[in-house]
Design a protein around this motif. Structure first.
Motif, mmCIF file in Angstrom:
data_model
loop_
_atom_site.group_PDB
_atom_site.id
_atom_site.type_symbol
_atom_site.label_atom_id
_atom_site.label_comp_id
_atom_site.label_asym_id
_atom_site.label_seq_id
_atom_site.Cartn_x
_atom_site.Cartn_y
_atom_site.Cartn_z
ATOM 1 N N UNK A 81 0.835 -1.202 0.000
ATOM 2 C CA UNK A 81 0.000 0.000 0.000
ATOM 3 C C UNK A 81 0.871 1.254 0.000
ATOM 4 N N UNK A 82 1.859 1.299 0.879
ATOM 5 C CA UNK A 82 2.698 2.497 0.991
ATOM 6 C C UNK A 82 3.599 2.683 -0.223
ATOM 7 N N UNK A 83 4.065 1.544 -0.771
ATOM 8 C CA UNK A 83 4.904 1.654 -1.966
ATOM 9 C C UNK A 83 4.084 2.242 -3.115
ATOM 10 N N UNK A 84 2.871 1.738 -3.309
ATOM 11 C CA UNK A 84 2.017 2.249 -4.384
ATOM 12 C C UNK A 84 1.658 3.712 -4.138
ATOM 13 N N UNK A 85 1.316 4.044 -2.901
ATOM 14 C CA UNK A 85 0.962 5.433 -2.591
ATOM 15 C C UNK A 85 2.154 6.348 -2.854
ATOM 16 N N UNK A 86 3.356 5.882 -2.516
ATOM 17 C CA UNK A 86 4.554 6.684 -2.740
ATOM 18 C C UNK A 86 4.794 6.894 -4.233
ATOM 19 N N UNK A 87 4.597 5.842 -5.029
ATOM 20 C CA UNK A 87 4.712 6.005 -6.481
ATOM 21 C C UNK A 87 3.709 7.055 -6.968
ATOM 22 N N UNK A 88 2.495 7.030 -6.443
ATOM 23 C CA UNK A 88 1.481 8.008 -6.835
ATOM 24 C C UNK A 88 1.902 9.422 -6.481
ATOM 25 N N UNK A 89 2.472 9.570 -5.294
ATOM 26 C CA UNK A 89 2.962 10.880 -4.844
ATOM 27 C C UNK A 89 4.033 11.397 -5.796
ATOM 28 N N UNK A 90 4.968 10.517 -6.166
ATOM 29 C CA UNK A 90 6.075 10.921 -7.040
ATOM 30 C C UNK A 90 5.560 11.275 -8.439
ATOM 31 N N UNK A 91 4.624 10.465 -8.945
ATOM 32 C CA UNK A 91 4.050 10.748 -10.268
ATOM 33 C C UNK A 91 3.422 12.145 -10.297
ATOM 34 N N UNK A 92 2.633 12.443 -9.269
ATOM 35 C CA UNK A 92 1.910 13.715 -9.250
ATOM 36 C C UNK A 92 2.870 14.877 -9.013
#
Lengths: 338, 338
Positions: A81-92
């Motif tokens: 969950x945190x890895x995916x959320x972090x990827x989302x943060x970086x993308x945005x």
């Protein structure tokens, strides 16, 4: 492939364009003082050479660092969950030309004072986490992923998943599948999301005249504490469904229930409040809430960017955004297949 | 709790200490020109006020950004591995006062040219990944986690796990437990670690006069492709053990094998080349290689820091460090319990 060359400098751009460094700088920054023809030539050459102005110097000038710091909880049982959320943060972040840095966990003292960032994202703040208190005290604009659990704390913004709705949906699903005595296994660590699931579970039990059965698990020793709690629930005999709050905990419930001779999806229904790839790989697959972590991360960063751009005055009421979620049904709650 | 105050400035320190700003700056930076008594007073006051010098400005002066960029592969089926490794990288970076930023995946064009960092860590570089090529072309000092898969590429340093040793250990374990026809399921994506496991599997088969059975899976659609490959292996009939290269893939093998009526740990042994929490939660637990991802991340960062400090000339031979690994035995290969 292994060509190594240092970054292109302003000097190189100026020499190639046969203008002074000052003229090249003026041309690149759009200041008056050079002819349009020179400006076009310099821009063209800078682009061809792959010149990028020194970001650190530019950021300093605009008195912004261009950096957003992200704090993830230390003991995370839902790592994917945190890895995916972090990827989302970086993308945005990339869309706003912002760089994401991660706040380290190790030191509980001095270094936080040096945090060099325009804003801060805190995912799943826990009530006992001293680092969260100290991060909030820095005075940076803060957005939290899920609410701050302490009513005395406040952030500029928060992104929240509607855990109440999905909790009721799962409990209703248990009920209509014939499981009338659901229990929950929740972390001892106090976070807003787990507290809201507990609350809606208790509400649901009251509406259905069922005595709540709440057992605990600890992020530190997830497997052992979950298995212990599961044994307690199963030895009681009446428990016919278990909602485990984390994905890892749900897997440990399933393992313990099998040892107890219970058949998951048949005489014991199981669901998790957080989905992860593992829950779809196991047999039977485990019903879980898809929190869309990558999208959730993007929303957190997007809200923080809007707050930074708005220069709004700090108020007690955080800007709140709700993130979409969905229950994914699998065989652990009696669904056909998958 | 929600106190918000702006960072303390040099001006405030100077005013509180009743000295000029220049004197305060000289005192804080240890330059001559102020008395030792003044220097001590300024340092004391700066510490009391929680003053921290502007890091961006300081880094600019020392011509270092203080930033290390980290690139993680986009399609990661072993999310918990990368999350743990990233935590290790951040922990170790903190010891050198370095900040960790994450390289975004989304854009395949311009922004990489702007990467503002002293060095770069690339975890599990894949052969087809165009972003890896472009990152290497930036000319920054690079350390890779696992080797670069393309012999034409090179990095300043690499941290490597001894996958050959653990692969042989698992295959020998299968063999001594009576499973003599092991197969492997490996990603179609080409990475150095998976290629070295395949090589050692083929070597092992030759030594044991067994025909290698290699099936593939894809990170993009892990569950379906793994299940398809597992069916192919099981329909053949002779396969009595499967080494799946990723943790998620091993879980999908287990689910598919159960549907086929095989009993894991009894008439079919299963192991994974990467451990994750889920593999210990499921029943039966899945034997796997613990790659110590947090320690691995620390080693990557530590090696990069040593390379940055040494100012060594780029050579074709990367500095190589080996990270410790261990096979964790669980019931999926016939171990007693857990």
């Amino acid at each position: 492939m292994a060509q190594k060359h240092p970054p292109v400098t302003l000097k190189q751009v100026a020499e190639t364009a046969q203008v002074s460094r000052a003229a090249a700088s003026f041309a690149l920054s759009g200041k008056p003082g050079v002819s349009e023809a020179t400006r076009q030539r310099v821009l063209q050459i800078a682009s061809e050479l792959g010149y990028s102005p020194n970001q650190t110097a530019q950021n300093l000038r605009s008195s912004r660092t261009g950096i957003i710091a992200v704090y993830l909880p230390e003991n995370v049982s839902t790592l994917s969950y945190y890895m995916e959320a972090t990827f989302g943060i970086v993308d945005e972040a990339e869309l706003s030309n912002l760089t994401v840095t991660l706040v380290p966990h190790t030191s509980t003292n001095a270094p936080i004072a040096r945090l060099n960032a325009d804003g801060l994202l805190i995912l799943d703040p826990a009530r006992e986490d001293a680092i969260v208190d100290r991060l909030l005290a820095l005075g940076l604009p803060v957005v939290t992923g899920e609410a701050l659990p302490d009513p005395n704390q406040s952030a500029a913004g928060q992104v929240i998943s509607d855990h109440r709705r999905t909790t009721c949906e799962i409990l209703d699903h248990f009920h209509s599948a014939g499981a009338h005595f659901p229990a929950i296994i929740t972390p001892v660590e106090r976070m807003a999301w787990s507290m809201s699931i507990e609350d809606s579970y208790i509400d649901w039990c009251q509406r259905h005249n069922v005595t709540p059965r709440i057992e605990h698990t600890s992020m530190d020793e997830l497997t052992e504490t979950t298995k212990f709690s599961t044994r307690k629930l199963l030895e009681d005999g009446s428990t016919d469904a278990i909602l485990a709050l984390t994905d890892g905990s749900a897997l440990a419930v399933a393992a313990q229930a099998s040892e107890h001779g219970r058949h998951i999806g048949k005489d014991l229904l199981i669901a998790a409040a957080v989905d992860s790839p593992a829950l779809s790989y196991v047999d039977p697959g485990v019903t879980a809430v898809d929190l869309n972590p990558r999208d959730f991360g993007r929303r957190c960063m997007n809200l923080l960017v809007r707050i930074l751009d708005s220069k709004r005055a700090p108020t007690d009421e955080p800007l709140t955004e709700y993130a979409p979620t969905a229950v994914i049904y699998r065989a652990s709650t009696g669904a056909g297949n998958s």
